[in-house]
Motif scaffolding. Structure first.
Motif, PDB file in Angstrom:
ATOM      1  N   PHE A 297      47.043  88.479 -93.607  1.00 45.05           N
ATOM      2  CA  PHE A 297      48.076  88.118 -94.580  1.00 45.05           C
ATOM      3  C   PHE A 297      48.536  86.702 -94.264  1.00 45.05           C
ATOM      4  O   PHE A 297      49.232  86.482 -93.274  1.00 45.05           O
ATOM      5  CB  PHE A 297      49.243  89.110 -94.506  1.00 45.05           C
ATOM      6  CG  PHE A 297      50.327  88.851 -95.522  1.00 45.05           C
ATOM      7  CD1 PHE A 297      50.075  88.951 -96.877  1.00 45.05           C
ATOM      8  CD2 PHE A 297      51.612  88.506 -95.120  1.00 45.05           C
ATOM      9  CE1 PHE A 297      51.078  88.712 -97.810  1.00 45.05           C
ATOM     10  CE2 PHE A 297      52.617  88.275 -96.040  1.00 45.05           C
ATOM     11  CZ  PHE A 297      52.349  88.377 -97.389  1.00 45.05           C
ATOM     12  N   ASN A 298      48.141  85.750 -95.100  1.00 48.86           N
ATOM     13  CA  ASN A 298      48.399  84.338 -94.816  1.00 48.86           C
ATOM     14  C   ASN A 298      49.002  83.669 -96.043  1.00 48.86           C
ATOM     15  O   ASN A 298      48.277  83.184 -96.914  1.00 48.86           O
ATOM     16  CB  ASN A 298      47.110  83.638 -94.402  1.00 48.86           C
ATOM     17  CG  ASN A 298      47.353  82.182 -93.995  1.00 48.86           C
ATOM     18  OD1 ASN A 298      48.497  81.735 -93.901  1.00 48.86           O
ATOM     19  ND2 ASN A 298      46.277  81.446 -93.749  1.00 48.86           N
ATOM     20  N   PRO A 299      50.315  83.631 -96.173  1.00 48.22           N
ATOM     21  CA  PRO A 299      50.935  83.007 -97.349  1.00 48.22           C
ATOM     22  C   PRO A 299      50.607  81.528 -97.492  1.00 48.22           C
ATOM     23  O   PRO A 299      50.590  81.014 -98.614  1.00 48.22           O
ATOM     24  CB  PRO A 299      52.438  83.210 -97.098  1.00 48.22           C
ATOM     25  CG  PRO A 299      52.528  84.329 -96.131  1.00 48.22           C
ATOM     26  CD  PRO A 299      51.317  84.228 -95.274  1.00 48.22           C
ATOM     27  N   ARG A 300      50.345  80.839 -96.384  1.00 47.80           N
ATOM     28  CA  ARG A 300      50.067  79.407 -96.465  1.00 47.80           C
ATOM     29  C   ARG A 300      48.685  79.100 -97.049  1.00 47.80           C
ATOM     30  O   ARG A 300      48.400  77.949 -97.367  1.00 47.80           O
ATOM     31  CB  ARG A 300      50.195  78.770 -95.074  1.00 47.80           C
ATOM     32  CG  ARG A 300      51.628  78.752 -94.573  1.00 47.80           C
ATOM     33  CD  ARG A 300      51.761  77.991 -93.279  1.00 47.80           C
ATOM     34  NE  ARG A 300      53.161  77.855 -92.903  1.00 47.80           N
ATOM     35  CZ  ARG A 300      53.973  76.887 -93.338  1.00 47.80           C
ATOM     36  NH1 ARG A 300      53.506  75.961 -94.141  1.00 47.80           N
ATOM     37  NH2 ARG A 300      55.233  76.841 -92.964  1.00 47.80           N
ATOM     38  N   ALA A 301      47.843  80.110 -97.186  1.00 51.78           N
ATOM     39  CA  ALA A 301      46.522  79.912 -97.779  1.00 51.78           C
ATOM     40  C   ALA A 301      46.510  80.195 -99.274  1.00 51.78           C
ATOM     41  O   ALA A 301      45.467  80.049 -99.923  1.00 51.78           O
ATOM     42  CB  ALA A 301      45.495  80.799 -97.078  1.00 51.78           C
ATOM     43  N   TRP A 302      47.653  80.603 -99.817  1.00 50.24           N
ATOM     44  CA  TRP A 302      47.692  80.915-101.248  1.00 50.24           C
ATOM     45  C   TRP A 302      47.509  79.646-102.076  1.00 50.24           C
ATOM     46  O   TRP A 302      47.862  78.543-101.647  1.00 50.24           O
ATOM     47  CB  TRP A 302      49.016  81.571-101.614  1.00 50.24           C
ATOM     48  CG  TRP A 302      49.188  82.918-100.973  1.00 50.24           C
ATOM     49  CD1 TRP A 302      48.256  83.622-100.274  1.00 50.24           C
ATOM     50  CD2 TRP A 302      50.373  83.714-100.960  1.00 50.24           C
ATOM     51  NE1 TRP A 302      48.781  84.804 -99.817  1.00 50.24           N
ATOM     52  CE2 TRP A 302      50.084  84.908-100.227  1.00 50.24           C
ATOM     53  CE3 TRP A 302      51.651  83.566-101.497  1.00 50.24           C
ATOM     54  CZ2 TRP A 302      51.020  85.905-100.027  1.00 50.24           C
ATOM     55  CZ3 TRP A 302      52.592  84.569-101.291  1.00 50.24           C
ATOM     56  CH2 TRP A 302      52.261  85.723-100.568  1.00 50.24           C
ATOM     57  N   ALA A 303      46.972  79.815-103.259  1.00 47.58           N
ATOM     58  CA  ALA A 303      46.737  78.704-104.200  1.00 47.58           C
ATOM     59  C   ALA A 303      45.893  77.607-103.572  1.00 47.58           C
ATOM     60  O   ALA A 303      46.160  76.420-103.749  1.00 47.58           O
ATOM     61  CB  ALA A 303      48.070  78.134-104.692  1.00 47.58           C
ATOM     62  N   GLY A 304      44.871  78.046-102.796  1.00 45.72           N
ATOM     63  CA  GLY A 304      43.979  77.073-102.177  1.00 45.72           C
ATOM     64  C   GLY A 304      44.621  76.269-101.071  1.00 45.72           C
ATOM     65  O   GLY A 304      44.126  75.200-100.723  1.00 45.72           O
ATOM     66  N   GLY A 305      45.703  76.755-100.517  1.00 47.58           N
ATOM     67  CA  GLY A 305      46.371  76.040 -99.443  1.00 47.58           C
ATOM     68  C   GLY A 305      47.254  74.905 -99.909  1.00 47.58           C
ATOM     69  O   GLY A 305      47.641  74.047 -99.104  1.00 47.58           O
ATOM     70  N   SER A 306      47.606  74.887-101.194  1.00 50.11           N
ATOM     71  CA  SER A 306      48.465  73.827-101.726  1.00 50.11           C
ATOM     72  C   SER A 306      49.870  73.966-101.143  1.00 50.11           C
ATOM     73  O   SER A 306      50.557  74.978-101.369  1.00 50.11           O
ATOM     74  CB  SER A 306      48.523  73.911-103.253  1.00 50.11           C
ATOM     75  OG  SER A 306      49.515  73.048-103.764  1.00 50.11           O
ATOM     76  N   GLU A 307      50.311  72.966-100.408  1.00 50.93           N
ATOM     77  CA  GLU A 307      51.621  73.026 -99.768  1.00 50.93           C
ATOM     78  C   GLU A 307      52.741  73.052-100.803  1.00 50.93           C
ATOM     79  O   GLU A 307      53.754  73.738-100.622  1.00 50.93           O
ATOM     80  CB  GLU A 307      51.794  71.829 -98.835  1.00 50.93           C
ATOM     81  CG  GLU A 307      53.065  71.883 -98.002  1.00 50.93           C
ATOM     82  CD  GLU A 307      53.127  70.768 -96.980  1.00 50.93           C
ATOM     83  OE1 GLU A 307      54.195  70.602 -96.367  1.00 50.93           O
ATOM     84  OE2 GLU A 307      52.109  70.061 -96.793  1.00 50.93           O
ATOM     85  N   GLU A 308      52.554  72.343-101.913  1.00 52.17           N
ATOM     86  CA  GLU A 308      53.577  72.329-102.955  1.00 52.17           C
ATOM     87  C   GLU A 308      53.754  73.717-103.568  1.00 52.17           C
ATOM     88  O   GLU A 308      54.889  74.176-103.772  1.00 52.17           O
ATOM     89  CB  GLU A 308      53.182  71.328-104.045  1.00 52.17           C
ATOM     90  CG  GLU A 308      54.197  71.232-105.173  1.00 52.17           C
ATOM     91  CD  GLU A 308      53.776  70.234-106.238  1.00 52.17           C
ATOM     92  OE1 GLU A 308      54.502  70.107-107.241  1.00 52.17           O
ATOM     93  OE2 GLU A 308      52.712  69.594-106.068  1.00 52.17           O
ATOM     94  N   THR A 309      52.634  74.411-103.836  1.00 51.95           N
ATOM     95  CA  THR A 309      52.718  75.753-104.411  1.00 51.95           C
ATOM     96  C   THR A 309      53.338  76.740-103.428  1.00 51.95           C
ATOM     97  O   THR A 309      54.159  77.591-103.805  1.00 51.95           O
ATOM     98  CB  THR A 309      51.324  76.237-104.823  1.00 51.95           C
ATOM     99  OG1 THR A 309      50.755  75.295-105.738  1.00 51.95           O
ATOM    100  CG2 THR A 309      51.400  77.603-105.487  1.00 51.95           C
ATOM    101  N   VAL A 310      52.945  76.645-102.167  1.00 53.67           N
ATOM    102  CA  VAL A 310      53.506  77.539-101.148  1.00 53.67           C
ATOM    103  C   VAL A 310      55.011  77.328-101.024  1.00 53.67           C
ATOM    104  O   VAL A 310      55.778  78.298-100.907  1.00 53.67           O
ATOM    105  CB  VAL A 310      52.801  77.327 -99.797  1.00 53.67           C
ATOM    106  CG1 VAL A 310      53.504  78.114 -98.697  1.00 53.67           C
ATOM    107  CG2 VAL A 310      51.345  77.748 -99.879  1.00 53.67           C
ATOM    108  N   ASN A 311      55.455  76.078-101.067  1.00 58.40           N
ATOM    109  CA  ASN A 311      56.895  75.808-100.992  1.00 58.40           C
ATOM    110  C   ASN A 311      57.641  76.404-102.181  1.00 58.40           C
ATOM    111  O   ASN A 311      58.761  76.927-102.028  1.00 58.40           O
ATOM    112  CB  ASN A 311      57.144  74.303-100.932  1.00 58.40           C
ATOM    113  CG  ASN A 311      56.872  73.725 -99.558  1.00 58.40           C
ATOM    114  OD1 ASN A 311      56.901  74.436 -98.554  1.00 58.40           O
ATOM    115  ND2 ASN A 311      56.598  72.439 -99.489  1.00 58.40           N
ATOM    116  N   LYS A 312      57.036  76.351-103.363  1.00 56.18           N
ATOM    117  CA  LYS A 312      57.683  76.952-104.533  1.00 56.18           C
ATOM    118  C   LYS A 312      57.801  78.462-104.382  1.00 56.18           C
ATOM    119  O   LYS A 312      58.829  79.058-104.726  1.00 56.18           O
ATOM    120  CB  LYS A 312      56.898  76.611-105.797  1.00 56.18           C
ATOM    121  CG  LYS A 312      57.018  75.163-106.232  1.00 56.18           C
ATOM    122  CD  LYS A 312      56.244  74.903-107.508  1.00 56.18           C
ATOM    123  CE  LYS A 312      56.384  73.445-107.952  1.00 56.18           C
ATOM    124  NZ  LYS A 312      55.597  73.176-109.186  1.00 56.18           N
TER     125      LYS A 312
END
Length: 561
Positions: free
Chosen positions: A59-74
């Motif tokens: 379970f890795n939330p930081r890998a969501w949306a291809g690892g986009s930091e902007e998307t993870v922050n949202k």
């Protein structure tokens, strides 16, 4: 067509993992929470680390949306926003009626001088120990560490240990503070960000007064209060005309919180302060508390959201950035900062000011209040908001190197502080349980109301032995200090909780030798006497005076004599 029996996706893993953890935690929750005194936050965070990228890597939330930091922050921002809004709304609802009007002075001291002290002290420590940051950047990071987390604070203001050892006035004060100061931290954060982003100081001050105070803060409080006021009267109207069913009362915990943050985010107002204002206004007269006094759904929802939040944070935690040469961060620096911040952020100022805080009665309560200022989900929310604000400013304008460095450093530093706070504050209750209580308290029949309350008192405080025509009630509560004071209403209130098939006259005798005659109607005892009781709340000794707190009913404040 090819048959694929296994379809492993991230959502399916999340469902199975979260559901399995909640099931296992629920099976052993009485032992974990009421025997070990370790709340769900510590266990959920540990589970998140275990299944996260630095554990089993399932379970890795930081890998969501291809690892986009902007998307993870949202995702982090909106998820923590919802969890905090529901948490602070529930705190506002479950405070005694008109609490903010009666105890504003104590809250003023905690929200202004205590928060300001913690802000400057934390900023000075960060500026001294983390290289490459100027004092404005340190103030921005310190603003994320200033508020008390409402979810971690629930381990202090709710549960069996707090019921026994922490007086009700102190629990209410800490709960109200944790509900207010996540939203109250916005002025501390944005005064630093405006000076960093804006080109001139006059522009920064103007934006701070006009955009932040007059628009975000005041408008947010006004919107939340209006929503709570309107729906409180609408609920009273619907209840009098039998238009609302019992189940819909408790649904207001989630629906009104979501409505409030939805309206405020659309308008750009302070949504967390609005959610708390909505909760306090909605339950201002105690009507909602009376309607939901026997409901447990709110506790279930609160538990699920809290577990989900800390499992997510455990998997999201950026362990790789705690020691990063490029950011000039090292574990030993962060450990020193964390220890000093947790020691100096609240404790000294609480000890100095407690004589002027009406709801902090003595030095021991001041030390307790000064220690329990946990850093948690609220800090992650505010640091993520700061990161996104800085990144938007950097995209719109060419910002300084200091602004870029702050955007890179703020989340790792705050995340490490949250990690230390979860460990220290999460294990503080077991440590305190081995020593003395906050003050010498002799408890009577009832407890204060808490959304984390355990089983009703009538299930473990009474043992009924029927012998012919007599029913004897024996209370098995052992007091650490003091003795119960006989109350003329004590025997009758207990005896009213006994179910009898037919009306008959019986004799009731308790441990204090009280005896009374009464008639039994055969009604459900849970409808006659609330689970937390209606009698004397607490008694303790303050110098030469014995202080007694009494509560008239659910949603009422305590009266002292």
């Amino acid at each position: 067509m090819v048959f694929y029996p296994f379809q492993v996706t991230i959502p399916h893993i999340a469902y199975a993992g979260l559901g399995g953890f909640v099931v296992l935690f629920g099976m052993f929750s009485l032992f974990l929470r009421e025997k070990l005194y370790i709340g769900e936050a510590c266990w959920a965070f540990t589970f998140g680390v275990v299944i996260g990228p630095y554990g089993a890597d399932i379970f890795n939330p930081r890998a969501w949306a291809g690892g986009s930091e902007e998307t993870v922050n949202k995702i982090v921002l909106e998820f923590t926003r919802v969890v905090l809004a529901i948490g602070v709304f529930a705190i506002g609802v479950e405070l005694p009626k008109a609490y903010m009007a009666r105890h504003w002075k104590s809250l003023f001291f905690l929200l202004v001088p205590v928060m300001a002290w913690g802000w400057f002290v934390s900023a000075g420590l960060i500026y001294a120990l983390i290289p490459g940051l100027n004092f404005l950047s340190s103030l921005a990071i310190a603003a994320c560490l200033t508020p008390t987390d409402p979810i971690l604070a629930a381990a202090v203001v709710g549960g069996k240990w707090a019921d026994k050892h922490v007086p009700s006035h102190l629990r209410h004060l800490l709960a109200a503070e944790s509900g207010c100061n996540d939203g109250a931290a916005f002025p501390f954060l944005f005064i630093a960000l405006y000076f960093i982003i804006d080109s001139t100081g006059s522009e920064a001050v103007r934006n701070w007064f006009l955009l932040l105070w007059l628009y975000q803060v005041i408008l947010g409080i006004a919107i939340g209060s209006l929503i709570g006021y309107a729906f409180r009267h609408l609920m009273i109207f619907c209840q009098r005309r039998d238009l609302i069913d019992r189940h819909s009362y408790v649904a207001q915990y989630v629906s009104l919180a979501m409505l409030t943050i939805g309206v405020c985010t659309l308008l750009g107002a302070d949504d967390l302060l609005a959610a708390f204002a909505c909760g306090t206004t909605f339950a201002w007269d105690g009507f909602f508390n009376r309607q939901t006094e026997e409901a447990v759904f709110s506790s279930v929802i609160d538990l699920l959201f809290n577990i989900a939040a800390f499992v997510f944070l455990g998997a999201w935690m950026p362990f790789n950035k705690f020691s990063d040469a490029a950011l000039s961060l090292s574990v030993w620096r962060l450990i020193v900062v964390a220890i000093l911040v947790l020691l100096l952020r609240r404790l000294p100022i609480m000890v100095l000011l407690y004589r002027w805080i009406p709801d902090v009665k003595n030095l021991r309560e001041a030390v307790f209040s000064g220690h329990f200022g946990p850093i948690g989900v609220g800090a992650i929310f505010i640091s993520t908001l700061a990161t996104m604000t800085l990144e938007e400013a950097n995209t719109a304008n060419s910002q300084s190197e200091q602004a870029e460095r702050l955007a890179d450093v703020i989340q790792p530093v705050v995340a490490f502080m949250v990690l230390c706070s979860i460990v220290i504050h999460g294990l503080s209750i077991p440590s305190f349980s081995l020593g003395r209580r906050v003050h010498s308290v002799s408890r009577s029949v009832s407890r204060t109301w808490s959304r984390h309350a355990s089983a009703p008192d009538w299930t473990n405080q009474a043992r009924l032995v029927e012998r012919g025509a007599n029913i004897v009630i024996n209370r098995d509560i052992q007091m650490e200090e003091g003795k119960l004071v006989p109350d003329e209403n004590l025997a009758s209130s207990r005896a009213s909780a006994i179910t009898a098939a037919t009306s008959m006259e019986k004799s009731s005798v308790d441990d204090n030798g009280l005896e009374s005659k009464m008639e039994y109607s055969g009604t459900d005892p849970r409808q006659e006497v609330p689970p937390d009781g209606t009698d004397k709340v607490m008694e303790w000794q303050e110098g030469a005076y014995k202080v007694t707190e009494r509560r008239r009913g659910p949603g009422d404040d305590v009266s002292r004599s």
